[in-house]
Design a protein around this motif. Sequence first.
Motif, PDB file in Angstrom:
ATOM      1  N   LYS A 141     -43.295 -13.088 -28.550  1.00 39.96           N
ATOM      2  CA  LYS A 141     -42.033 -12.457 -28.179  1.00 39.96           C
ATOM      3  C   LYS A 141     -42.297 -11.299 -27.214  1.00 39.96           C
ATOM      4  N   THR A 197     -36.977  -6.579 -30.984  1.00 36.95           N
ATOM      5  CA  THR A 197     -35.643  -5.996 -30.903  1.00 36.95           C
ATOM      6  C   THR A 197     -35.490  -4.814 -31.859  1.00 36.95           C
ATOM      7  N   GLN A 236     -45.760  -6.186 -27.907  1.00 39.05           N
ATOM      8  CA  GLN A 236     -45.079  -6.950 -26.865  1.00 39.05           C
ATOM      9  C   GLN A 236     -45.984  -8.048 -26.331  1.00 39.05           C
ATOM     10  N   LEU A 285     -37.852 -19.489 -26.270  1.00 40.01           N
ATOM     11  CA  LEU A 285     -37.939 -18.045 -26.424  1.00 40.01           C
ATOM     12  C   LEU A 285     -37.433 -17.678 -27.814  1.00 40.01           C
ATOM     13  N   GLU A 341     -34.807 -12.310 -26.990  1.00 39.55           N
ATOM     14  CA  GLU A 341     -35.337 -12.455 -25.638  1.00 39.55           C
ATOM     15  C   GLU A 341     -34.615 -13.586 -24.911  1.00 39.55           C
ATOM     16  N   MET A 343     -32.406 -12.418 -22.165  1.00 43.94           N
ATOM     17  CA  MET A 343     -33.044 -11.919 -20.940  1.00 43.94           C
ATOM     18  C   MET A 343     -32.926 -13.001 -19.862  1.00 43.94           C
ATOM     19  N   ALA A 381     -36.175 -14.233 -18.221  1.00 39.60           N
ATOM     20  CA  ALA A 381     -37.037 -14.975 -19.150  1.00 39.60           C
ATOM     21  C   ALA A 381     -36.527 -16.411 -19.289  1.00 39.60           C
TER      22      ALA A 381
END
Length: 315
Positions: free
Chosen positions: A137, A141, A150, A169, A173, A176, A179
């Motif tokens: 990930k 969050t 991260q 994902l 995420e 995003m 991403a």
Amino acid sequence: MNSQHIRVAVVQDAPILFNKQSAMDKIDGHTRDAAEQGADLVVFPEVFLGGYPRGLSFGTRVGSRNTDGRKDWERYWESAIDIPGTETDTLGELAKETGVYLVIGVVERDQEFSRGTLYNSMVYIGPDGKVLGKHRKLVPTGSERLLWGQGDGSTLTVIDTPFGRIGGLICWENYMPLARTSMYAQGIDIYIAPTADARDTWQAALRHIACEGRCFVISCNQYSTKDSYPADLACYEDVEQDPDILSRGGSAIVSPLGEYVVEPLYNEKGILFATLDLSQIVQSRYDFDVVGHYSRPDVFQLVVNRKKQDITQFL
């Protein structure tokens, strides 16, 4: 399984928190059950192996951490796994024996540097028993950042299979845009989105991703209750006043045009099954291909740093 159809199984359940063997037993049992019902691909929720410690503070306040929280953290660390490692070897044997692809959310220990960092990861295991890849990930969050490091661009993983390209994902995420685009740019066909989010708004995200990427979307969440929390946790009082149901689930499967193949399952454990017609992917891209004829690379460009993080470069 053939090149045009795949039968998928989505497991909605929860192991005993911080109990690695409980998770391994449930993975074994559910995988065997799914395989007996013809599953080619079996998907488990976010950090199913290691656990999602919803509601726990680990003794943290802004500016301080306490001893009891550190003890719970050690227990969490002990329930994590190495990739590759003993647990992935066992899971590989299971995948080989049952002939399925396994995608499992795990808490992963860093093996390369201090071993003091954990990651929220998704591991892919093939029916040959091999680890095909993993994804860490990118951004944990909220208070998850106290638990997990991260990930980096080296694990934006998409894997070739006989039934198309699979990848995905983890949880938020998926909000995003870049991403997601990195997944689409790799030609993803089956997009896996394990989560800990049981809200209605998550379902809107799944349907949007399916329409945007013109891919099947599989989302998998835990159905967890306080019964799955060991009462001897130092921070158990954090959840004592919470409702018995800590996560209501909401696992679902969505088609490339954003329609439910299997609607969300709430307030119970279970396995969702569906046979996916992969011809729908090609058909859906007739009028919209997000990285093909509907893209404007002359206007927009995606740059992804796929270099693996290496702390030694700074030493």
